[in-house]
Motif scaffolding. Sequence first.
Motif, mmCIF file in Angstrom:
data_model
loop_
_atom_site.group_PDB
_atom_site.id
_atom_site.type_symbol
_atom_site.label_atom_id
_atom_site.label_comp_id
_atom_site.label_asym_id
_atom_site.label_seq_id
_atom_site.Cartn_x
_atom_site.Cartn_y
_atom_site.Cartn_z
ATOM 1 N N PRO A 213 0.779 -1.264 -0.051
ATOM 2 C CA PRO A 213 0.078 0.004 0.079
ATOM 3 C C PRO A 213 0.825 1.354 0.068
ATOM 4 O O PRO A 213 2.022 1.298 0.493
ATOM 5 N N ASN A 214 0.133 2.556 -0.472
ATOM 6 C CA ASN A 214 0.992 3.475 -0.557
ATOM 7 C C ASN A 214 0.230 4.792 -0.174
ATOM 8 O O ASN A 214 0.426 6.014 -0.350
ATOM 9 N N SER A 215 -0.981 4.580 0.138
ATOM 10 C CA SER A 215 -1.873 5.587 0.741
ATOM 11 C C SER A 215 -1.414 6.356 1.933
ATOM 12 O O SER A 215 -0.553 5.772 2.651
ATOM 13 N N GLY A 216 -1.861 7.364 2.429
ATOM 14 C CA GLY A 216 -1.728 8.352 3.510
ATOM 15 C C GLY A 216 -2.439 7.704 4.713
ATOM 16 O O GLY A 216 -2.243 8.232 5.802
ATOM 17 N N PHE A 217 -3.539 6.677 4.605
ATOM 18 C CA PHE A 217 -4.174 5.982 5.711
ATOM 19 C C PHE A 217 -2.984 5.401 6.572
ATOM 20 O O PHE A 217 -1.911 4.667 6.061
ATOM 21 N N ALA A 218 -2.942 5.768 7.792
ATOM 22 C CA ALA A 218 -1.873 5.323 8.837
ATOM 23 C C ALA A 218 -1.307 4.011 8.809
ATOM 24 O O ALA A 218 -0.199 3.609 8.524
ATOM 25 N N PRO A 219 -2.245 2.826 8.920
ATOM 26 C CA PRO A 219 -1.887 1.418 8.652
ATOM 27 C C PRO A 219 -1.194 1.118 7.278
ATOM 28 O O PRO A 219 0.133 0.573 7.058
ATOM 29 N N ASP A 220 -1.572 1.780 6.135
ATOM 30 C CA ASP A 220 -1.026 1.523 4.823
ATOM 31 C C ASP A 220 0.290 2.128 4.917
ATOM 32 O O ASP A 220 1.489 1.645 4.452
ATOM 33 N N LEU A 221 0.524 3.396 5.620
ATOM 34 C CA LEU A 221 1.777 4.228 5.302
ATOM 35 C C LEU A 221 2.964 3.401 6.104
ATOM 36 O O LEU A 221 3.964 3.185 5.655
ATOM 37 N N LEU A 222 2.451 2.772 7.530
ATOM 38 C CA LEU A 222 3.473 2.173 8.137
ATOM 39 C C LEU A 222 3.921 0.874 7.396
ATOM 40 O O LEU A 222 5.069 0.329 7.560
ATOM 41 N N GLN A 223 2.877 0.148 6.690
ATOM 42 C CA GLN A 223 3.291 -1.142 6.054
ATOM 43 C C GLN A 223 4.323 -0.780 4.901
ATOM 44 O O GLN A 223 5.195 -1.456 4.714
ATOM 45 N N GLY A 224 4.058 0.257 4.194
ATOM 46 C CA GLY A 224 4.735 0.692 3.023
ATOM 47 C C GLY A 224 6.329 0.969 3.429
ATOM 48 O O GLY A 224 7.276 0.733 3.061
ATOM 49 N N ALA A 225 6.279 1.844 4.677
ATOM 50 C CA ALA A 225 7.728 2.011 5.175
ATOM 51 C C ALA A 225 8.485 0.752 5.611
ATOM 52 O O ALA A 225 9.704 0.575 5.198
ATOM 53 N N ILE A 226 7.930 -0.254 6.319
ATOM 54 C CA ILE A 226 8.469 -1.084 7.142
ATOM 55 C C ILE A 226 8.989 -2.239 5.731
ATOM 56 O O ILE A 226 9.967 -2.805 5.993
ATOM 57 N N TRP A 227 7.745 -2.311 4.692
ATOM 58 C CA TRP A 227 8.351 -3.126 3.572
ATOM 59 C C TRP A 227 9.518 -2.856 2.804
ATOM 60 O O TRP A 227 10.482 -3.537 2.505
ATOM 61 N N SER A 228 9.619 -1.567 2.751
ATOM 62 C CA SER A 228 11.074 -0.927 2.119
ATOM 63 C C SER A 228 12.161 -1.107 2.895
ATOM 64 O O SER A 228 13.156 -1.368 2.360
ATOM 65 N N LEU A 229 11.980 -1.029 4.140
ATOM 66 C CA LEU A 229 13.058 -1.475 5.001
ATOM 67 C C LEU A 229 13.583 -2.829 5.026
ATOM 68 O O LEU A 229 14.818 -2.973 4.943
ATOM 69 N N ILE A 230 12.497 -3.677 4.901
ATOM 70 C CA ILE A 230 13.040 -4.962 4.875
ATOM 71 C C ILE A 230 13.593 -5.406 3.510
ATOM 72 O O ILE A 230 14.413 -6.398 3.631
ATOM 73 N N HIS A 231 13.174 -4.754 2.636
ATOM 74 C CA HIS A 231 13.682 -5.049 1.173
ATOM 75 C C HIS A 231 14.810 -4.142 0.788
ATOM 76 O O HIS A 231 14.884 -4.105 -0.379
ATOM 77 N N SER A 232 15.618 -3.807 1.607
ATOM 78 C CA SER A 232 16.776 -3.133 1.323
ATOM 79 C C SER A 232 17.784 -3.378 2.364
ATOM 80 O O SER A 232 17.654 -3.901 3.544
ATOM 81 N N ASP A 233 19.043 -2.854 2.309
ATOM 82 C CA ASP A 233 20.132 -2.872 3.359
ATOM 83 C C ASP A 233 20.932 -1.504 3.285
ATOM 84 O O ASP A 233 22.199 -1.672 3.817
ATOM 85 N N ASN A 234 20.405 -0.586 3.036
ATOM 86 C CA ASN A 234 20.995 0.761 3.263
ATOM 87 C C ASN A 234 20.029 1.998 3.231
ATOM 88 O O ASN A 234 19.069 1.706 2.668
ATOM 89 N N TYR A 235 20.596 3.130 3.859
ATOM 90 C CA TYR A 235 19.862 4.198 3.766
ATOM 91 C C TYR A 235 18.872 4.490 2.466
ATOM 92 O O TYR A 235 17.861 4.625 2.364
ATOM 93 N N ALA A 236 19.906 4.690 1.775
ATOM 94 C CA ALA A 236 19.477 5.051 0.103
ATOM 95 C C ALA A 236 18.498 4.402 -0.426
ATOM 96 O O ALA A 236 17.353 4.669 -0.944
ATOM 97 N N ASP A 237 18.844 3.084 -0.549
ATOM 98 C CA ASP A 237 18.046 1.880 -1.239
ATOM 99 C C ASP A 237 16.571 2.031 -0.463
ATOM 100 O O ASP A 237 15.624 2.004 -1.172
ATOM 101 N N ALA A 238 16.564 2.088 0.771
ATOM 102 C CA ALA A 238 15.362 1.892 1.637
ATOM 103 C C ALA A 238 14.463 3.275 1.404
ATOM 104 O O ALA A 238 13.233 2.964 1.035
ATOM 105 N N VAL A 239 14.985 4.391 1.359
ATOM 106 C CA VAL A 239 14.239 5.596 1.152
ATOM 107 C C VAL A 239 13.742 5.861 -0.426
ATOM 108 O O VAL A 239 12.436 6.051 -0.825
ATOM 109 N N LEU A 240 14.569 5.091 -1.375
ATOM 110 C CA LEU A 240 13.977 5.200 -2.678
ATOM 111 C C LEU A 240 13.175 4.300 -3.181
ATOM 112 O O LEU A 240 12.187 4.482 -3.957
#
Length: 298
Positions: A213-240
Amino acid sequence: MSHLLAGVVGSAVGDALGVPYDGRERDTFVCEEMVPLGKRTLPIGFWSDDTSMMLAELDSLGEKGEFDPEDVMSRFAQWIYEGRYTPLGNAYGVGRTTSMAVSRYRSGTPADLCGGRDILDNGSGALMRMLPYALLKDHNRHNIIDEAGLLTHAHQISRQVCRIYSYFIDELLKGLSPKEALEQVLMHDTYDVPEYYIQRFQTLPHMARVSVPNSGFAPDLLQGAIWSLIHSDNYADAVLTAVNLGGDTDTLGSVTGGLAGIIYGIGGETGVPTAWSHALARFEYIVNLCEENDALMR
């Protein structure tokens, strides 16, 4: 390493990376670097409400030495109506629920009664500013998270998502990976989020990008953020990764960036790139606010 400085700078950088693409559909753009914002060409390093609200909270903490709801709301009003805590002197990106809460405060409503309580008041305007409170040394920080969130977003879903976020930071500070931290968080039984959202969090490590999910709905937002962290191994890749999910890109970038900053720090091979951090509008001001508050933080 100061977790506060790394988290706040990481959050502001993520905000600045995402804000030019806010509201755009996934895969209609590619974010690789900081770019100016829109037709008005606001400068590289320009950030939005995510960072402004966090800076207002830090300024309050630094002056009061503790969470003071009335003072925080007064500073949110200064941000919206006077342009304080902004890159260029004008508030940018103020959310509907936040705007209504601050308006209630200015009309005389006590700070703890201002937050929106409708199901539609579950945007990410509380989640995106919780990092300083989640890092507090105060053993009462989880209750502070609840009290701080309800200033603008008082519905149970938003409040509990903020609690999940704070537990997640607790686990990251123990040195766990994002995937391990999520597994530990989901063992807690002290929050009451609808089971549907818990199931979504449980499937995050294996979720395909198209389903994130990528909406501004709070559960969606946190899911998108944690998914991005799980699927990266450095700051730049996580945020991009987060920003390129599309949708609420500035807040996805900000929340992911704050968490990634805590994990990877600033500089070096995996931390916040120096070119990005030093491009931030009012970078020295952000650093100074963090330094003033660092003694309060873990």
